[in-house]
Design a protein around this motif. Sequence first.
Motif, PDB file in Angstrom:
ATOM      1  N   MET A  47       0.687  -0.894  -0.392  1.00 30.67           N
ATOM      2  CA  MET A  47      -0.216  -0.098   0.174  1.00 30.67           C
ATOM      3  C   MET A  47       0.990   1.516   0.205  1.00 30.67           C
ATOM      4  SD  MET A  47      -2.755   0.742   0.649  1.00 30.67           S
ATOM      5  CE  MET A  47      -4.368   1.626   0.566  1.00 30.67           C
ATOM      6  N   ALA A  48       1.814   1.273   0.997  1.00 29.45           N
ATOM      7  CA  ALA A  48       3.023   2.356   1.058  1.00 29.45           C
ATOM      8  C   ALA A  48       3.321   2.341  -0.362  1.00 29.45           C
ATOM      9  CB  ALA A  48       3.640   2.107   1.717  1.00 29.45           C
ATOM     10  N   GLU A  49       3.762   1.401  -0.963  1.00 31.27           N
ATOM     11  CA  GLU A  49       4.825   1.310  -2.196  1.00 31.27           C
ATOM     12  C   GLU A  49       3.496   1.758  -3.338  1.00 31.27           C
ATOM     13  OE1 GLU A  49       6.565  -1.420  -3.577  1.00 31.27           O
ATOM     14  OE2 GLU A  49       7.040  -2.856  -1.786  1.00 31.27           O
ATOM     15  N   GLU A  50       2.126   1.747  -3.295  1.00 44.34           N
ATOM     16  CA  GLU A  50       1.427   2.810  -4.779  1.00 44.34           C
ATOM     17  C   GLU A  50       0.996   3.760  -4.118  1.00 44.34           C
ATOM     18  OE1 GLU A  50      -1.261   2.783  -7.491  1.00 44.34           O
ATOM     19  OE2 GLU A  50      -0.087   0.615  -6.424  1.00 44.34           O
ATOM     20  N   GLN A  51       1.547   4.594  -2.401  1.00 42.57           N
ATOM     21  CA  GLN A  51       1.198   5.804  -2.644  1.00 42.57           C
ATOM     22  C   GLN A  51       2.513   6.498  -3.248  1.00 42.57           C
ATOM     23  OE1 GLN A  51       0.760   5.560   1.523  1.00 42.57           O
ATOM     24  NE2 GLN A  51      -2.126   5.818   1.252  1.00 42.57           N
ATOM     25  N   ASP A  52       3.693   6.252  -2.985  1.00 44.84           N
ATOM     26  CA  ASP A  52       4.916   6.359  -3.418  1.00 44.84           C
ATOM     27  C   ASP A  52       4.898   5.952  -4.785  1.00 44.84           C
ATOM     28  OD1 ASP A  52       5.677   7.109  -0.781  1.00 44.84           O
ATOM     29  OD2 ASP A  52       6.918   5.051  -0.461  1.00 44.84           O
ATOM     30  N   ARG A  53       4.832   5.649  -5.465  1.00 42.51           N
ATOM     31  CA  ARG A  53       4.296   5.883  -7.244  1.00 42.51           C
ATOM     32  C   ARG A  53       3.150   6.287  -7.740  1.00 42.51           C
ATOM     33  NH1 ARG A  53       3.454  -0.538  -8.192  1.00 42.51           N
ATOM     34  NH2 ARG A  53       5.428  -0.687  -7.323  1.00 42.51           N
ATOM     35  N   VAL A  54       2.089   6.955  -6.963  1.00 43.05           N
ATOM     36  CA  VAL A  54       0.961   7.880  -7.370  1.00 43.05           C
ATOM     37  C   VAL A  54       2.484   9.466  -6.890  1.00 43.05           C
ATOM     38  CG1 VAL A  54      -0.722   9.259  -6.660  1.00 43.05           C
ATOM     39  CG2 VAL A  54      -0.573   6.395  -6.759  1.00 43.05           C
ATOM     40  N   LEU A  55       2.630   9.707  -6.269  1.00 44.86           N
ATOM     41  CA  LEU A  55       3.635  10.643  -5.641  1.00 44.86           C
ATOM     42  C   LEU A  55       4.310  11.028  -6.638  1.00 44.86           C
ATOM     43  CD1 LEU A  55       3.414  13.020  -3.546  1.00 44.86           C
ATOM     44  CD2 LEU A  55       5.225  11.501  -2.220  1.00 44.86           C
TER      45      LEU A  55
END
Length: 88
Positions: free
Chosen positions: A1-9
């Motif tokens: 989940m954290a990786e997805e937020q980082d990718r979006v950022l």
Amino acid sequence: MAEEQDRVLVEGARIQRMRLAAALLFGRIDERRTVNDNMRRLMGSLIVAAIVCAGCVGVSYVSKVLADQAAQSSSVGSAPATGRQEAS
């Protein structure tokens, strides 16, 4: 989940950099989109329409000339002779 937020950022930052670079190189978006784009399309459409119309007129003219020539040649061959007839 954290990786997805980082990718979006990271993706958002990349898009923002691309927009800033485009604004720096080409100016604001309202300055880049001009009426000339639509005028080019309009002029191109008018030119294509004129070419199509000229082609239709040319084909019609040629077919009429050929039909007239065919009618003329068939009437010459079947017309009665109008030479002098000797009276008896």
